[in-house]
Motif scaffolding. Structure first.
Motif, PDB file in Angstrom:
ATOM      1  N   ALA A  60      29.838  38.766  42.355  1.00 38.20           N
ATOM      2  CA  ALA A  60      31.113  38.096  42.667  1.00 38.20           C
ATOM      3  C   ALA A  60      31.299  36.857  41.799  1.00 38.20           C
ATOM      4  CB  ALA A  60      31.144  37.717  44.143  1.00 38.20           C
ATOM      5  N   GLY A  61      30.227  36.078  41.636  1.00 34.96           N
ATOM      6  CA  GLY A  61      30.307  34.868  40.814  1.00 34.96           C
ATOM      7  C   GLY A  61      30.580  35.181  39.353  1.00 34.96           C
ATOM      8  N   ALA A  62      29.930  36.232  38.849  1.00 40.19           N
ATOM      9  CA  ALA A  62      30.120  36.613  37.448  1.00 40.19           C
ATOM     10  C   ALA A  62      31.561  37.030  37.184  1.00 40.19           C
ATOM     11  CB  ALA A  62      29.164  37.750  37.090  1.00 40.19           C
ATOM     12  N   PHE A  63      32.128  37.840  38.060  1.00 41.01           N
ATOM     13  CA  PHE A  63      33.506  38.289  37.872  1.00 41.01           C
ATOM     14  C   PHE A  63      34.500  37.161  38.103  1.00 41.01           C
ATOM     15  CE2 PHE A  63      31.866  42.566  37.894  1.00 41.01           C
ATOM     16  CZ  PHE A  63      32.750  43.239  37.073  1.00 41.01           C
ATOM     17  N   SER A  64      34.172  36.258  39.010  1.00 37.83           N
ATOM     18  CA  SER A  64      35.041  35.106  39.226  1.00 37.83           C
ATOM     19  C   SER A  64      35.085  34.242  37.967  1.00 37.83           C
ATOM     20  CB  SER A  64      34.535  34.278  40.414  1.00 37.83           C
ATOM     21  OG  SER A  64      35.398  33.205  40.685  1.00 37.83           O
ATOM     22  N   ALA A  65      33.920  34.081  37.328  1.00 34.48           N
ATOM     23  CA  ALA A  65      33.843  33.295  36.094  1.00 34.48           C
ATOM     24  C   ALA A  65      34.599  33.985  34.955  1.00 34.48           C
ATOM     25  CB  ALA A  65      32.385  33.084  35.702  1.00 34.48           C
ATOM     26  N   ILE A  66      34.406  35.300  34.824  1.00 38.19           N
ATOM     27  CA  ILE A  66      35.098  36.064  33.774  1.00 38.19           C
ATOM     28  C   ILE A  66      36.607  35.999  33.977  1.00 38.19           C
ATOM     29  CG2 ILE A  66      35.489  38.375  32.843  1.00 38.19           C
ATOM     30  CD1 ILE A  66      32.523  38.967  33.505  1.00 38.19           C
ATOM     31  N   GLY A  67      37.033  36.204  35.239  1.00 32.01           N
ATOM     32  CA  GLY A  67      38.463  36.147  35.540  1.00 32.01           C
ATOM     33  C   GLY A  67      39.048  34.780  35.269  1.00 32.01           C
ATOM     34  N   LEU A  68      38.286  33.745  35.603  1.00 30.57           N
ATOM     35  CA  LEU A  68      38.752  32.371  35.398  1.00 30.57           C
ATOM     36  C   LEU A  68      38.870  32.045  33.912  1.00 30.57           C
ATOM     37  CD1 LEU A  68      39.513  29.735  36.794  1.00 30.57           C
ATOM     38  CD2 LEU A  68      37.092  29.099  36.768  1.00 30.57           C
ATOM     39  N   ILE A  69      37.853  32.397  33.145  1.00 33.76           N
ATOM     40  CA  ILE A  69      37.871  32.138  31.701  1.00 33.76           C
ATOM     41  C   ILE A  69      38.998  32.922  31.034  1.00 33.76           C
ATOM     42  CG2 ILE A  69      36.586  32.445  29.535  1.00 33.76           C
ATOM     43  CD1 ILE A  69      34.013  32.007  31.204  1.00 33.76           C
ATOM     44  N   SER A 124      44.142  33.333  28.305  1.00 28.13           N
ATOM     45  CA  SER A 124      45.402  34.078  28.189  1.00 28.13           C
ATOM     46  C   SER A 124      46.591  33.337  28.801  1.00 28.13           C
ATOM     47  CB  SER A 124      45.261  35.434  28.885  1.00 28.13           C
ATOM     48  OG  SER A 124      45.090  35.270  30.287  1.00 28.13           O
ATOM     49  N   ARG A 125      46.299  32.357  29.654  1.00 20.82           N
ATOM     50  CA  ARG A 125      47.326  31.604  30.370  1.00 20.82           C
ATOM     51  C   ARG A 125      48.248  32.549  31.159  1.00 20.82           C
ATOM     52  NH1 ARG A 125      47.181  26.457  29.090  1.00 20.82           N
ATOM     53  NH2 ARG A 125      49.224  26.057  30.055  1.00 20.82           N
ATOM     54  N   ASP A 126      47.623  33.604  31.682  1.00 16.31           N
ATOM     55  CA  ASP A 126      48.361  34.606  32.454  1.00 16.31           C
ATOM     56  C   ASP A 126      47.677  34.774  33.810  1.00 16.31           C
ATOM     57  OD1 ASP A 126      49.762  36.692  33.509  1.00 16.31           O
ATOM     58  OD2 ASP A 126      49.253  38.135  31.942  1.00 16.31           O
TER      59      ASP A 126
END
Length: 224
Positions: free
Chosen positions: A76-85, A90-92
């Motif tokens: 969950a933390g890894a995907f949260s970080a990837i999604g956040l970055i 992308s500013r989307d």
């Protein structure tokens, strides 16, 4: 009869307390409030970033406090970080909202893929945190292994169904509604399945013992 009903009631209350507790408020409700507040002022991107930072911070703080590596928390933390970055680059905001769907499909792939190994992912998670004193001899039995394979399939199916629900929501409701429902749904479904993963194996093993006892009894009666 009253004692049995009381035990069932206490078990249900215990499960509800494990789900709707302080962690549920911190990891699900507060991010929704952060996102909704900024989205209301047409600052959706900032709301997504701040709520994502909050979610990631919760995972890191829990690790610092507990000093334990939880596989589900790491994923969950890894995907949260990837999604956040990805959202920042992308500013989307949609990038962050789509990330959990990708996580669900990859999670299903990981769970089903772990069936090809000696120990499935959910078996490792539960053994590390809950079942620490199981005799090695029992771990080698088919009854012990089949319980984890059943649970692994359930986790894989849950991830796929969760992804389908999120896709349907993303296509049919507003961004804020999608975010709120998705967060609450994920925060409820995962703890429920964890509780099931801790209670189902013992029920399954005891059921197996009962079945074997009945089979032996019938065999003796047939001989007579």
């Amino acid at each position: 009869m009253n004692e049995t009903s009381g035990n069932h009631l206490n078990e249900k209350q215990s499960v509800l307390k494990n789900i709707f507790n302080r962690d549920f408020v911190v990891s699900a409700i507060i991010p929704i409030i952060i996102f909704a507040a900024f989205d209301n002022f047409k600052m959706t991107l900032l709301g997504i970033i701040l709520s994502g930072v909050w979610c990631l911070g919760v995972v890191l703080i829990n690790y610092i406090i507990e000093r334990k590596i939880n596989a589900l928390a790491v994923i969950a933390g890894a995907f949260s970080a990837i999604g956040l970055i990805g959202t920042v680059i992308s500013r989307d905001p949609t990038f962050y909202l789509v990330a959990p769907i990708v996580q669900d499909f990859l999670g299903a792939f990981v769970f089903f893929g772990s069936l090809f190994f000696e120990r499935s992912l959910i078996q490792i998670i539960v053994e590390q945190s809950y079942l620490k004193n199981v005799p090695e001899a029992f771990k080698q039995t088919s009854r012990y292994k089949s319980a984890w394979r059943i649970l692994t399939c359930v986790w894989g199916i849950m991830n796929i169904s969760q992804a389908v629900v999120r896709i349907a929501l993303l296509a049919s409701v507003s961004m804020s509604s999608y975010y709120a429902i998705s967060m609450v749904y994920g925060s409820i479904a995962t703890p429920i399945l964890l509780v099931v993963s801790m209670t189902f194996p013992k029920w399954y093993w005891n059921r197996g013992k009962t079945t074997n006892s009945l089979s032996k009894k019938l065999a003796v009666e047939n001989k007579d």
